[in-house]
Design a protein around this motif. Structure first.
Motif, mmCIF file in Angstrom:
data_model
loop_
_atom_site.group_PDB
_atom_site.id
_atom_site.type_symbol
_atom_site.label_atom_id
_atom_site.label_comp_id
_atom_site.label_asym_id
_atom_site.label_seq_id
_atom_site.Cartn_x
_atom_site.Cartn_y
_atom_site.Cartn_z
ATOM 1 N N PHE A 414 -5.538 -31.493 -1.543
ATOM 2 C CA PHE A 414 -4.802 -30.939 -2.670
ATOM 3 C C PHE A 414 -4.881 -31.918 -3.832
ATOM 4 C CE2 PHE A 414 -2.895 -29.059 1.072
ATOM 5 C CZ PHE A 414 -2.789 -27.715 0.722
ATOM 6 N N GLY A 415 -5.090 -31.389 -5.016
ATOM 7 C CA GLY A 415 -5.156 -32.231 -6.200
ATOM 8 C C GLY A 415 -3.779 -32.656 -6.671
ATOM 9 N N ASP A 416 -3.755 -33.459 -7.712
ATOM 10 C CA ASP A 416 -2.488 -33.885 -8.311
ATOM 11 C C ASP A 416 -1.810 -32.709 -9.004
ATOM 12 O OD1 ASP A 416 -2.968 -36.469 -7.471
ATOM 13 O OD2 ASP A 416 -4.003 -37.024 -9.350
ATOM 14 N N LEU A 417 -0.524 -32.815 -9.164
ATOM 15 C CA LEU A 417 0.231 -31.790 -9.866
ATOM 16 C C LEU A 417 -0.089 -31.853 -11.359
ATOM 17 C CD1 LEU A 417 2.482 -29.602 -9.752
ATOM 18 C CD2 LEU A 417 4.110 -31.448 -10.240
ATOM 19 N N LEU A 418 -0.583 -30.771 -11.880
ATOM 20 C CA LEU A 418 -0.849 -30.654 -13.321
ATOM 21 C C LEU A 418 0.276 -29.836 -13.930
ATOM 22 C CD1 LEU A 418 -4.683 -29.886 -13.242
ATOM 23 C CD2 LEU A 418 -3.540 -32.111 -13.483
ATOM 24 N N SER A 419 0.933 -30.373 -14.962
ATOM 25 C CA SER A 419 2.109 -29.698 -15.514
ATOM 26 C C SER A 419 1.964 -29.479 -17.009
ATOM 27 C CB SER A 419 3.372 -30.516 -15.235
ATOM 28 O OG SER A 419 3.286 -31.777 -15.877
ATOM 29 N N HIS A 420 2.777 -28.515 -17.465
ATOM 30 C CA HIS A 420 2.818 -28.203 -18.896
ATOM 31 C C HIS A 420 4.243 -27.803 -19.239
ATOM 32 C CE1 HIS A 420 1.722 -26.559 -22.804
ATOM 33 N NE2 HIS A 420 2.409 -25.470 -22.488
ATOM 34 N N GLU A 421 4.709 -28.200 -20.422
ATOM 35 C CA GLU A 421 6.050 -27.821 -20.855
ATOM 36 C C GLU A 421 6.038 -27.499 -22.336
ATOM 37 O OE1 GLU A 421 8.841 -31.280 -21.726
ATOM 38 O OE2 GLU A 421 7.523 -32.147 -20.186
ATOM 39 N N ASP A 422 6.993 -26.606 -22.687
ATOM 40 C CA ASP A 422 7.137 -26.231 -24.095
ATOM 41 C C ASP A 422 8.619 -25.927 -24.337
ATOM 42 O OD1 ASP A 422 6.516 -25.561 -26.710
ATOM 43 O OD2 ASP A 422 6.138 -23.462 -26.202
ATOM 44 N N ALA A 423 9.220 -26.624 -25.291
ATOM 45 C CA ALA A 423 10.653 -26.466 -25.550
ATOM 46 C C ALA A 423 10.867 -26.024 -26.985
ATOM 47 C CB ALA A 423 11.388 -27.769 -25.286
ATOM 48 N N GLY A 424 11.908 -25.262 -27.193
ATOM 49 C CA GLY A 424 12.217 -24.854 -28.548
ATOM 50 C C GLY A 424 13.641 -24.358 -28.670
ATOM 51 N N GLY A 425 14.173 -24.387 -29.863
ATOM 52 C CA GLY A 425 15.476 -23.788 -30.123
ATOM 53 C C GLY A 425 16.625 -24.760 -30.096
ATOM 54 N N PHE A 426 16.463 -25.934 -29.527
ATOM 55 C CA PHE A 426 17.528 -26.917 -29.552
ATOM 56 C C PHE A 426 16.916 -28.287 -29.398
ATOM 57 C CE2 PHE A 426 17.237 -25.286 -25.229
ATOM 58 C CZ PHE A 426 16.971 -26.430 -24.509
ATOM 59 N N GLY A 427 17.698 -29.296 -29.782
ATOM 60 C CA GLY A 427 17.167 -30.641 -29.801
ATOM 61 C C GLY A 427 17.358 -31.398 -28.516
#
Length: 513
Positions: A414-427
């Protein structure tokens, strides 16, 4: 070397033996036949008269091992040409012209004739009377299975010589010098007729032990078969005699002749029997769908709970589940949680391997809304993660004649965990991070920890499936009591998936006694 272009569809198995190998085996079969009949190297053929006493006219000769040709021009399916050679000896005959007994020396006389192949069921006791060596091999194979004798059926393939008449002019070629007295010629042929129609009437070519269709049969148990003769007009030694079988109680095709004719390609190339590409006695092929869809994929289905989709040589499992989790205090909070995977097992043509590929995926979308029917989205955080899986399983045969088995060497990761995130609307992302684990029901707090736990269940599921289905092929296959035709006589090596069709192919090596 390239494997045969023949594609197994109507049959599950083909054992194709080259003419060169059959004639090599005939040398031992001839010796065994003479031993059983208690004949010496020199045969005395003096037919009996009506009163039961032997005639004083006949022949005494050293007869060479029979030779078989599978190249029969305009022959029917299942016909072969047999050549019987009298290396030396003497014909004692009555000379009509001189009205007295006479002798004619024999030196490399031969006669060739067309005959049919046939098969016949037999039990162990009867087989012992026909061929004690074949009986011993069959009994050993049955005993090695650990199953009762009643589970198995025995059939033997033979040349049907009882209807051959060398005195007729059709379908034969007599090679006796022109200067030989006609009465001597006739006496020699009539004496050989008595041999063919009597002691040699059903000259056995081989024995097959198979599962009895009255009993439940597992995947790799051959339960019926037919034979086929395939000529090769460019190289006679590469012509083949084939056992075409079906597994696990599957029926033979309704039109057997049409099914045999569809296998129009050569099973064995000349280079495979003369040492230029290989040195084999023949080829065994197992239909790829039997191995994949009837044996291997059900083991994945049992663990994963889902059936695969079929695309050529590939089998793909895919699962995806989405759930929603909500909470309300000063705002509405919602997490949509998606977890899934895909796993693909594929035959690699021209190799002994199957490739493993896939991905385990997890994602969530966290949103906050103001309360009320007209609530507005005030915050959003999206995260996704995936782990790739890749590897292969290599199959091999250990060889030997005691049993047929397949070993598997599994290699994947199994490969490494590849992640992605996107946040919006608050600080302050921290506000969301404090709520997401609660809504998902997990104990991890950071984004990577959450994504890692989301995919972890499917990592465990796929790991278990691979270990169960691919890590124990050798054990499972031997438990299916797969006894190929020629078991105990041939060894099977160089397992691979055909570069032409993807069927499982093995080289057949004849082990001389």
């Amino acid at each position: 070397m390239k494997d045969s272009t023949n594609l197994l569809t109507d049959f599950d198995l083909c054992l194709a033996l080259a003419q060169k190998a059959i004639n090599s085996q005939m040398t031992y079969a001839w010796k065994a036949w003479k031993r059983r009949k208690q004949f010496s190297d020199t045969l005395s053929l003096y037919p009996k008269k009506d009163d039961g006493t032997p005639s004083k006219f006949g022949l005494t000769a050293v007869i060479s091992p029979l030779e078989v040709s599978l190249n029969v021009k305009d022959g029917k399916l299942g016909q072969v040409k047999v050549t019987l050679t009298l290396a030396s000896g003497n014909v004692h005959y009555y000379d009509e012209d001189r009205e007295e007994a006479a002798d004619q020396a024999i030196s490399n006389w031969s006669v060739s004739f067309i005959t049919d192949l046939d098969k016949k069921p037999v039990d162990l006791a009867a087989l012992a009377q026909i061929d004690s060596d074949a009986h011993d091999v069959a009994a050993q194979l049955i005993a090695g299975s650990g199953l009762p004798d009643s589970v198995f059926a025995i059939e033997y393939l033979f040349m049907k010589l009882t209807e051959v008449d060398l005195l007729l002019s059709d379908n034969k070629n007599v090679n006796i010098p022109d200067g030989v007295n006609a009465s001597a010629r006739t006496k020699a042929l009539s004496s050989l007729n008595h041999l063919l129609q009597g002691d040699m009437g059903e000259f056995m070519l081989g024995t097959v032990v198979r599962r009895n269709t009255l009993h439940a049969a597992p995947t790799f148990a051959m339960t019926d078969f037919v034979f086929d003769v395939h000529a090769n007009w460019t190289n006679a030694d590469a012509a083949t005699l084939s056992y075409l079988g079906v597994f696990a109680g599957r029926s033979l095709p309704n039109d057997i002749n049409a099914a045999r004719i569809e296998l129009a390609g050569d099973w064995v190339s000349p280079g495979m029997i003369d040492g230029s590409d290989a040195l084999v006695s023949g080829i065994m092929a197992i239909r790829k769908e039997v191995f994949l869809d009837q044996y291997l994929m059900p083991q994945f289905t049992q663990v994963l709970g889902v059936n695969p989709t079929v695309n050529g040589l590939k089998r793909r499992f895919a699962v995806q589940n989405t759930q929603s989790h909500t909470s309300r205090d000063l705002v509405d909070r919602k997490v949509e949680d998606t977890r899934g995977y895909w796993l693909e097992i594929a035959i690699v043509p021209g190799s002994n391997a199957m490739s493993i590929a896939g991905s385990i995926d997890g994602s969530f979308t966290y949103t906050e809304h103001t309360l009320g029917p007209a609530g507005m989205e005030t915050a959003r955080l999206e995260g996704s993660g995936s782990k790739a899986i890749s590897g292969s399983v290599a199959l091999s045969t250990p060889g030997g004649t005691s049993a047929f088995s397949v070993d598997a060497k599994l290699n994947y990761g199994f490969g490494d965990l590849l992640s992605h995130e996107d946040a919006g609307g608050f600080g302050k992302v921290e506000n969301a991070m404090s709520w997401i684990p609660k809504l998902l029901g997990i104990n991890k707090g950071t984004l990577l920890e959450m994504l890692g736990e989301i995919v972890s269940d499917n990592v465990n599921a796929l790991n278990a499936a691979l270990q169960r289905a691919l890590g124990h092929i050798a054990v499972d296959m031997s438990h299916h009591h797969f006894i190929p035709p020629g078991g105990g006589v041939f060894t099977f090596q160089n397992l691979r998936f055909s570069d032409q069709t993807g069927d499982m192919m093995l080289d057949v090596i004849y082990k001389a006694p």
